[in-house]
Design an enzyme around this catalytic site. Structure first.
Site, PDB file in Angstrom:
ATOM      1  N   ASP A   1       0.850  -1.194   0.000  1.00 28.27           N
ATOM      2  CA  ASP A   1       0.000   0.000   0.000  1.00 28.27           C
ATOM      3  C   ASP A   1       0.885   1.242   0.000  1.00 28.27           C
ATOM      4  O   ASP A   1       1.673   1.447   0.938  1.00 28.27           O
ATOM      5  CB  ASP A   1      -0.904  -0.028   1.234  1.00 28.27           C
ATOM      6  CG  ASP A   1      -1.833   1.177   1.284  1.00 28.27           C
ATOM      7  OD1 ASP A   1      -2.487   1.445   0.267  1.00 28.27           O
ATOM      8  OD2 ASP A   1      -1.878   1.845   2.327  1.00 28.27           O
TER       9      ASP A   1
ATOM     10  N   THR B   1      -3.091   5.603  -4.158  1.00 25.27           N
ATOM     11  CA  THR B   1      -1.991   6.337  -3.520  1.00 25.27           C
ATOM     12  C   THR B   1      -0.668   6.138  -4.262  1.00 25.27           C
ATOM     13  O   THR B   1       0.119   7.071  -4.375  1.00 25.27           O
ATOM     14  CB  THR B   1      -1.828   5.886  -2.061  1.00 25.27           C
ATOM     15  OG1 THR B   1      -1.789   4.463  -2.016  1.00 25.27           O
ATOM     16  CG2 THR B   1      -2.978   6.365  -1.218  1.00 25.27           C
ATOM     17  N   THR B   2      -0.437   4.925  -4.761  1.00 25.12           N
ATOM     18  CA  THR B   2       0.815   4.659  -5.484  1.00 25.12           C
ATOM     19  C   THR B   2       0.836   5.393  -6.816  1.00 25.12           C
ATOM     20  O   THR B   2       1.834   6.034  -7.168  1.00 25.12           O
ATOM     21  CB  THR B   2       0.982   3.138  -5.714  1.00 25.12           C
ATOM     22  OG1 THR B   2       0.831   2.460  -4.468  1.00 25.12           O
ATOM     23  CG2 THR B   2       2.338   2.824  -6.300  1.00 25.12           C
TER      24      THR B   2
ATOM     25  N   ASP C   1      -9.025   0.223   1.860  1.00 28.17           N
ATOM     26  CA  ASP C   1      -9.033   0.791   0.514  1.00 28.17           C
ATOM     27  C   ASP C   1     -10.312   0.405  -0.234  1.00 28.17           C
ATOM     28  O   ASP C   1     -10.948   1.242  -0.883  1.00 28.17           O
ATOM     29  CB  ASP C   1      -7.812   0.307  -0.283  1.00 28.17           C
ATOM     30  CG  ASP C   1      -6.525   0.963   0.188  1.00 28.17           C
ATOM     31  OD1 ASP C   1      -6.601   1.748   1.151  1.00 28.17           O
ATOM     32  OD2 ASP C   1      -5.457   0.696  -0.379  1.00 28.17           O
TER      33      ASP C   1
END
Length: 576
Positions: A75, A108-109, A416
């Site tokens: 994550d 997020t990545t 998520d």
């Protein structure tokens, strides 16, 4: 005159002024291309850490902190949060990932990778003589056009596709996590959990669509058994057990008292002393202390409470009264859990029994209500289940797994997925995943750049190229030929945007298992539209924030001359 002086003379003149001299002596100054190169290098270093964890075939990272605690995750937000980042520009990227995690929950990545690529390409333009202000203006034009194109051409309403698409969105979110192989089981659980906590819009309020508060979904982690033994409980599950074995394990029509103070034998205040002349009086004081405690507990029980949740301790004397009354009492319940229970049951957390007149009283209106409270054994311990809450619907995900690392990673994956389903239901919009949006935007912005006759054209063109970093990284992580796959994907989207009757190709994305292009909307690879829109906006804002910096002054810690003198003096030999 200054124009004809050599550089070292200018520096000497600068040092002569008292303000600038202090600045030169107490800090380091980096300007121009040096500071930009330093910032871009730091940002790329951060992005390269999370790059290999993107996509369904991404790899995990093992992070070991200073005391030896191990975290295994892929994550992006968790990885960056656990890194001890010192560079100020790199910290902007860490905050960016945290913002994306709190706003959307997923992506997020990818937001970090896009921001770093935009910054790298902007730095190359600056080296070729394009002013940073023109680049920033071009990026803002590009993101505005990109968001407009997504809303007009790529968005599909969730209502048209039904529940199946919510399950597919949760699967897509979990595909890159450790629960990927069991994503069908967990995605059904996630969609059921989010739909359980639905809150309809009130009549007369400005909000038309229902809300889905994820805070009403409680997550409990119990290691042991298989991940597929995880369950969804309709109600609250607390990681607490009865304080005494003599208490009942099941209470129907529960009335719950939420206490935020110690339940123990009353003692005299510190500093208060009582002088007695006879032994019988000491016994009388002890009995009165016990009576005060009993009266307090009786006030709570007389109000109708049959379940008592206390955030602090309950001593044995108090437990005796609760056992005699046939009530369930739990001690040391987390205050966050008590707040959730209060919100769901309609109760109030009571921090003292004292009223405005100085007397002690407990009003029945402080009690929360539930259909039942019962204790059940799960794994190695017991959990307390509160079912049938009247005020807001509540549910609990009880997660099981082989070890703590796995249970923690399942928790992050489900967070998520819960956020993704919540955002899809609240915004009622989804887009195809697997690089489809990025490829479509790249082709559209490439042609949009050609229509701009100003210097911002170069920045928009670089923006369109930067977006292709997502399908490229996805292909590389899946051990596929990135160059060929991205070229074919661009060809599909060019056809969709230029050929009439072929518009359906706009949903074309990557199939990373087969190494081919497919219709990802039909294949069930979907994401919330708000995730893509916000990630683009956040990435551009972060890139512009760092790009605006052309001067960095790092002040050094001022030293205390007196402390230095004392240190020097302390090191001298005696008698010197």
């Amino acid at each position: 005159l200054l124009g004809f002086l050599p550089a070292w003379r200018l520096l000497w003149l600068t040092v002569e002024t008292p303000f600038t001299m202090a600045l030169v002596l107490d800090g380091q100054r980096t300007t121009g291309s040096d500071v930009r190169t330093s910032n871009v290098t730091a940002v790329m270093a951060i992005a390269n850490i999370v790059r290999s964890s993107l996509g369904p075939t991404g790899l995990d990272k093992m992070l070991v902190d200073s005391i030896g605690d191990v975290t295994i995750t892929n994550d992006g937000a968790t990885i960056l949060k656990l890194l001890d980042v010192e560079h100020p520009a790199a910290k902007v990227l860490v905050e960016l990932a945290d913002l994306q995690d709190s706003e959307v929950g997923d992506g997020t990545t990818s937001v970090v990778i896009i921001a770093s690529e935009l910054l790298r390409r902007a730095n190359q333009l600056v080296k070729h003589g394009v002013h940073p202000t023109s680049i920033m203006a071009g990026y803002r034009m590009a993101v505005k056009e990109a968001v407009k194109f997504i809303k007009e051409n790529l968005v599909v309403p969730v209502d048209e596709l039904g529940r199946e698409n919510l399950v597919n969105a949760a699967k897509t979110s979990m595909s890159s996590k450790i629960v990927g192989p069991e994503s069908k089981f967990f995605s059904e659980m996630v969609v059921n959990a989010v739909q359980m906590v639905k809150q309809e819009a009130e009549e007369g309020s400005a909000r038309k669509r229902p809300r889905y508060p994820v805070s009403a979904i409680h997550v409990l982690k119990c290691h042991g058994k298989s991940a597929l033994d995880s369950e969804l409980v309709n109600g609250f599950a607390l990681n607490n057990s009865r304080a005494a074995q003599g208490m009942p394990t099941f209470v129907e029509n529960a009335r719950i008292a939420l206490l935020d103070f110690n339940l123990q034998r009353h003692k005299l205040q510190m500093g208060v002393s009582v002088v007695v002349t006879e032994v019988q009086e000491v016994e009388g004081i002890r009995n009165r202390e016990m009576d005060i405690t009993k009266e307090r507990i009786q006030k709570v029980l007389d109000a109708g409470a049959n379940v008592i949740l206390c955030s602090k301790g309950i001593d044995d004397l108090c437990l005796k009264y609760f056992v005699e009354a046939g009530a369930i009492a739990c001690r040391r319940v987390k205050i966050e859990d008590m707040r959730r229970v209060a919100r769901a049951t309609g109760g109030q957390i009571v921090s003292t029994l004292a009223d405005l007149e100085g007397n002690e009283a407990f009003d029945a209106e402080y009690l929360g209500h539930a259909e039942s409270v019962n204790e059940e054994r799960v794994g190695d311990g017991e959990l307390l289940y509160i079912r049938g809450t009247p005020t807001t619907a509540a549910c609990t995900l009880v997660l099981r797994g082989a070890n703590e690392y796995m249970v923690d990673e399942i928790d992050r994956a489900l967070h998520d997925a819960l956020m993704v389903v919540k955002r899809m239901l609240e915004s009622n919009a989804l887009v195809a995943g697997g690089g489809a949006v990025e490829a479509a935007l790249s082709m559209h912005l490439e042609s949009f750049a050609m229509s701009i006759a100003t210097r911002e054209q170069m920045a928009i063109a670089e923006f369109s190229e930067a977006l292709l970093v997502i399908p490229r990284v996805l292909s590389v992580n899946a051990a596929q030929d990135a160059t060929e796959l991205v070229a074919r994907l661009r060809a599909y989207h060019h056809t969709a945007q230029s050929s009439r009757g072929r518009e359906q190709l706009k949903y074309s994305g990557l199939d990373l298992i087969e190494g081919s292009i497919r219709d990802n909307l039909a294949a069930g690879v979907v994401e919330p539209a708000i995730s893509k829109i916000k990630s683009l906006r956040f990435a551009v804002e972060a890139a512009i924030t760092i790009l605006r910096i052309d001067d960095m002054i790092k002040l050094e810690k001022k030293q205390d001359p007196a402390a230095d003198a004392r240190r020097m003096g302390g090191g001298m030999m005696p008698g010197m």
